[in-house]
Design a protein around this motif. Structure first.
Motif, PDB file in Angstrom:
ATOM      1  N   ILE A 296      55.361  47.769  42.815  1.00 37.44           N
ATOM      2  CA  ILE A 296      56.240  46.602  42.613  1.00 37.44           C
ATOM      3  C   ILE A 296      55.632  45.383  43.317  1.00 37.44           C
ATOM      4  O   ILE A 296      55.559  44.290  42.764  1.00 37.44           O
ATOM      5  N   SER A 297      55.163  45.607  44.524  1.00 34.49           N
ATOM      6  CA  SER A 297      54.523  44.526  45.272  1.00 34.49           C
ATOM      7  C   SER A 297      53.357  43.943  44.479  1.00 34.49           C
ATOM      8  O   SER A 297      53.167  42.727  44.410  1.00 34.49           O
ATOM      9  N   ALA A 298      52.582  44.839  43.850  1.00 37.12           N
ATOM     10  CA  ALA A 298      51.414  44.401  43.075  1.00 37.12           C
ATOM     11  C   ALA A 298      51.824  43.519  41.897  1.00 37.12           C
ATOM     12  O   ALA A 298      51.194  42.505  41.619  1.00 37.12           O
TER      13      ALA A 298
ATOM     14  N   HIS B  76      47.650  36.214  41.277  1.00 37.54           N
ATOM     15  CA  HIS B  76      46.857  35.700  42.400  1.00 37.54           C
ATOM     16  C   HIS B  76      45.663  36.620  42.696  1.00 37.54           C
ATOM     17  O   HIS B  76      44.564  36.171  42.973  1.00 37.54           O
ATOM     18  N   ILE B  77      45.941  37.929  42.662  1.00 40.21           N
ATOM     19  CA  ILE B  77      44.885  38.900  42.963  1.00 40.21           C
ATOM     20  C   ILE B  77      43.799  38.851  41.883  1.00 40.21           C
ATOM     21  O   ILE B  77      42.603  38.884  42.185  1.00 40.21           O
TER      22      ILE B  77
ATOM     23  N   MET C  35      56.205  44.284  51.663  1.00 37.59           N
ATOM     24  CA  MET C  35      56.241  45.617  51.089  1.00 37.59           C
ATOM     25  C   MET C  35      54.938  46.391  51.326  1.00 37.59           C
ATOM     26  O   MET C  35      54.902  47.611  51.226  1.00 37.59           O
ATOM     27  N   ILE C  36      53.884  45.670  51.622  1.00 38.35           N
ATOM     28  CA  ILE C  36      52.564  46.284  51.629  1.00 38.35           C
ATOM     29  C   ILE C  36      51.841  46.075  52.957  1.00 38.35           C
ATOM     30  O   ILE C  36      50.707  46.499  53.156  1.00 38.35           O
TER      31      ILE C  36
ATOM     32  N   MET D  70      54.285  41.570  41.705  1.00 33.42           N
ATOM     33  CA  MET D  70      54.736  40.265  42.177  1.00 33.42           C
ATOM     34  C   MET D  70      53.568  39.315  42.466  1.00 33.42           C
ATOM     35  O   MET D  70      53.748  38.106  42.560  1.00 33.42           O
ATOM     36  N   ILE D  71      52.402  39.872  42.641  1.00 33.44           N
ATOM     37  CA  ILE D  71      51.293  39.082  43.146  1.00 33.44           C
ATOM     38  C   ILE D  71      50.079  39.142  42.227  1.00 33.44           C
ATOM     39  O   ILE D  71      49.030  38.566  42.505  1.00 33.44           O
TER      40      ILE D  71
ATOM     41  N   LEU E 260      43.664  48.138  56.154  1.00 35.36           N
ATOM     42  CA  LEU E 260      42.416  47.757  55.481  1.00 35.36           C
ATOM     43  C   LEU E 260      41.664  46.720  56.312  1.00 35.36           C
ATOM     44  O   LEU E 260      40.457  46.825  56.530  1.00 35.36           O
TER      45      LEU E 260
ATOM     46  N   ILE F 247      58.152  34.778  46.736  1.00 33.47           N
ATOM     47  CA  ILE F 247      57.832  36.019  46.020  1.00 33.47           C
ATOM     48  C   ILE F 247      56.654  36.734  46.689  1.00 33.47           C
ATOM     49  O   ILE F 247      56.712  37.937  46.968  1.00 33.47           O
TER      50      ILE F 247
ATOM     51  N   LEU G 241      41.980  47.577  47.595  1.00 37.16           N
ATOM     52  CA  LEU G 241      43.268  46.928  47.322  1.00 37.16           C
ATOM     53  C   LEU G 241      43.950  47.584  46.124  1.00 37.16           C
ATOM     54  O   LEU G 241      45.150  47.843  46.139  1.00 37.16           O
TER      55      LEU G 241
ATOM     56  N   MET H  28      38.139  44.879  46.920  1.00 36.82           N
ATOM     57  CA  MET H  28      39.000  44.774  45.747  1.00 36.82           C
ATOM     58  C   MET H  28      39.385  46.172  45.253  1.00 36.82           C
ATOM     59  O   MET H  28      40.512  46.401  44.812  1.00 36.82           O
TER      60      MET H  28
ATOM     61  N   ILE I 142      56.764  51.395  45.677  1.00 35.88           N
ATOM     62  CA  ILE I 142      56.933  50.140  46.434  1.00 35.88           C
ATOM     63  C   ILE I 142      55.698  49.252  46.283  1.00 35.88           C
ATOM     64  O   ILE I 142      55.797  48.056  45.981  1.00 35.88           O
ATOM     65  N   THR I 143      54.517  49.850  46.474  1.00 32.69           N
ATOM     66  CA  THR I 143      53.301  49.033  46.409  1.00 32.69           C
ATOM     67  C   THR I 143      53.050  48.581  44.971  1.00 32.69           C
ATOM     68  O   THR I 143      52.508  47.502  44.753  1.00 32.69           O
TER      69      THR I 143
ATOM     70  N   ILE J 188      45.450  50.743  47.176  1.00 28.09           N
ATOM     71  CA  ILE J 188      46.687  50.513  47.926  1.00 28.09           C
ATOM     72  C   ILE J 188      47.838  50.237  46.961  1.00 28.09           C
ATOM     73  O   ILE J 188      48.907  50.825  47.064  1.00 28.09           O
ATOM     74  N   TYR J 189      47.585  49.349  45.990  1.00 25.02           N
ATOM     75  CA  TYR J 189      48.662  48.957  45.077  1.00 25.02           C
ATOM     76  C   TYR J 189      49.150  50.122  44.230  1.00 25.02           C
ATOM     77  O   TYR J 189      50.304  50.162  43.816  1.00 25.02           O
TER      78      TYR J 189
ATOM     79  N   SER K 279      49.388  53.168  45.243  1.00 24.49           N
ATOM     80  CA  SER K 279      49.725  54.339  46.056  1.00 24.49           C
ATOM     81  C   SER K 279      51.201  54.733  46.031  1.00 24.49           C
ATOM     82  O   SER K 279      51.528  55.873  46.334  1.00 24.49           O
TER      83      SER K 279
ATOM     84  N   ILE L 234      47.231  33.811  49.963  1.00 24.82           N
ATOM     85  CA  ILE L 234      48.020  34.195  48.783  1.00 24.82           C
ATOM     86  C   ILE L 234      49.414  34.655  49.214  1.00 24.82           C
ATOM     87  O   ILE L 234      50.424  34.212  48.683  1.00 24.82           O
TER      88      ILE L 234
ATOM     89  N   SER M  30      56.389  40.312  48.607  1.00 21.75           N
ATOM     90  CA  SER M  30      55.366  41.281  48.216  1.00 21.75           C
ATOM     91  C   SER M  30      54.555  41.727  49.431  1.00 21.75           C
ATOM     92  O   SER M  30      54.260  42.904  49.613  1.00 21.75           O
TER      93      SER M  30
END
Lengths: 360, 360
Positions: A264-266, A272-273, B268-269, A268-269, B276, B261, A252, A249, A261-262, A255-256, A258, B255, B265
């Protein structure tokens, strides 16, 4: 139904404990008794915006608190007016149906054994947390109460875990496995080999469903509903899983963070995470049942905040409604062995105090 | 430098083994000897688009293969012309500097002990994989070679792991810890308590840096560089970590697949998540050192494909350049204890075969 809550023990006591208990009261419909310093508890209730004690909530005054510096084996005898001691006495005397505490594991275990007592015939109480796996979760028993075990203890853990899995996970015929370093029956140390034979015999008698040895990896991937082991090995498994989850975790998160782009990806999700993190994190889930005690006692995580206390109280309500102690009593003849094992029982501080609770 | 590669053992032998070896040859600059059926190996080389044996690659013919049905303790004695047996004999006789095999762990361990022999004075060889943690990685020793251990074995594992951490992780004074169910010195079973005393004494003498007991969670979060334990407990830890990682990666996949969406995401990652996953997955990384053997033997994962074989060969090159065996020899007086432990050595099949390798 009435749940006794030790309001003074844990890293976030009394505020978070009281908050969680009041929320649980509103949600679960069970009455709660808060044990601890009345003045402190009332101040918490006041700070939560309630002028007076809500309906269905009582306070049972206790002036002392058992903390991490107290010797677990003697804490409830030395501090007779501690919130934990008072709660355990109330549970024994029928002034509540189950108890929740976020205090010292060792003190709660020794105290429950001394005051509430084990089910007659049960050699050792055990800690049985629900570990997340791909099927939802499985029960790991023991995970720290008994560092050294005999094969007979493990046999009893299997029954205790199986009955608990029926109640807590809603399963019929839960799959009971022995944690081992391979699936072949000759695997492991003499403890595992002797326990295997007892479990196989019990499985043959039909009360539990023994499916053999399971390795740590397969258990995490859904191979069993109850995983039986000694408290040392169970503790290593529990902490290793927590560590691996925490590591991933945190990687992760790295990564988010970094790049744009990441990030924005984070976004979106994110929900869930967060849900996955909460599922893997023992701090946010409920508590650990102490199985083998004659009435339900739930150990909440020391760092519990209100949601974890709420979860532990939900568990307490469910456990109070189940007849686990009675079922253990009814099946005792299947859970005792006259054969003298080659493996002696270990005797450390906590275990000696347990013996005082009920001479064997 | 020349690395011996058992070309016929493992789930993906010989194609992936040969492929990995040829890639490693090109990349690492070490010569390789492939042991196994010459015809099969040449066919693999041909299928990879090379008409003839590349420079720096030899074949040593072996007609048999040790498989999972063979008894590990006797496999190299029964199958004298197996690819593994031939490789171990070459290593013993100096026709190579290190060996890699993806074959049966038990057979390789017994075979290495019987043929290549342990460093004189070392009681047991041990498996020492590098486990990913927040600091990069730590060495877990033992993780399966010796189910039952004496405190003296654990003392020797600490030295073996410490020297290996210097070579493989590039550390000076690696932090050596004992895996336990708590940090206090009295924690654990008699094995941990007796080992603690020996490790503390060794730490005081300055050759290793003993930092005390560490729990599974803290080890995963970077608390130590070498984590010492018996093979049973180490195996439970290793498999539990693998299981937790596998569970979380599979939940993440779920997930990411759950909506448009989350799918965007994920795109992008993707490369970060794959990296990982690879870091947490033992199948894609290199191999596990068998420490305590007089020359370097590396066990590659049974399911190894070419990249894992390449990684294991890199490890072999690094181990062949290090003087671990010599350092163990030089420090042997610090690693043996005259005190008779209360904990007897377990004697299972594999261990008996180890004793045959070097009578104690």
């Amino acid at each position: 139904m009435k749940i006794i809550v030790d309001a003074m023990s844990g890293d976030n006591a009394p505020v978070e404990i009281v908050k969680g208990a009041l929320e649980a009261r509103a949600e679960a419909g069970a009455d709660v008794v808060l044990t601890g310093r009345g003045e402190d508890i009332l101040r918490c209730i006041d700070s939560l915006g309630m002028g007076k004690l809500p309906q269905g909530v009582e306070i049972s005054d206790a002036t002392e608190v058992i903390d991490m510096d107290d010797d677990p084996a003697t804490a409830v005898r030395v501090k007779k007016d501690a919130s934990m001691t008072v709660g355990l006495n109330m549970l024994r005397d029928g002034h509540g149906d189950a108890m929740v505490s976020a205090g010292s594991t060792g003190a709660l275990l020794s105290g429950a054994t001394l005051i509430v007592k084990r089910v007659r015939g049960i050699r050792r109480a055990a800690m049985a947390p629900i570990i997340p796996n791909s099927a939802g979760g499985f029960i790991l028993i023991d995970c720290g109460a008994n560092t050294e075990c005999t094969p007979e203890y493990l046999l009893q853990f299997a029954f205790m875990g199986s009955f608990y899995a029926e109640d807590a996970l809603g399963l019929s015929a839960p799959r009971v496995a022995l944690l081992n370093n391979g699936t072949e029956r000759a695997k492991g140390t003499p403890l595992q080999r002797e326990a295997y034979e007892l479990l196989e015999k019990a499985g043959g008698e039909g009360t539990i469903k023994f499916i053999g040895n399971v390795e740590g990896k397969e258990a995490m991937l859904g191979a069993c509903d109850v995983l039986v082991t000694d408290g040392f090995t169970g503790n290593i498994m529990l902490k290793s899983v927590e560590g691996a989850a925490s590591l991933i975790m945190s990687e992760l998160k790295g990564i988010y963070k970094s790049s744009i782009i990441t990030k924005i990806s984070a976004l979106m999700i994110k929900k869930h995470i967060l849900a996955l993190r909460a599922r893997m994190d023992s701090d946010t889930t409920g508590g650990t049942m102490l199985l083998g005690i004659s009435k339900p006692v739930i150990k909440a995580h020391g760092s519990s905040k209100a949601p974890a206390i709420r979860g532990a109280i939900r568990q307490a309500v469910s456990a109070a409604g189940a007849a686990t102690a009675q079922r253990l009593h009814d099946n005792m003849s299947l859970m005792t062995t006259q054969v003298r094992s080659t493996i002696a029982s270990g005797e450390d501080g906590e275990e000696r105090s347990e013996n005082n609770g009920e001479p064997e």
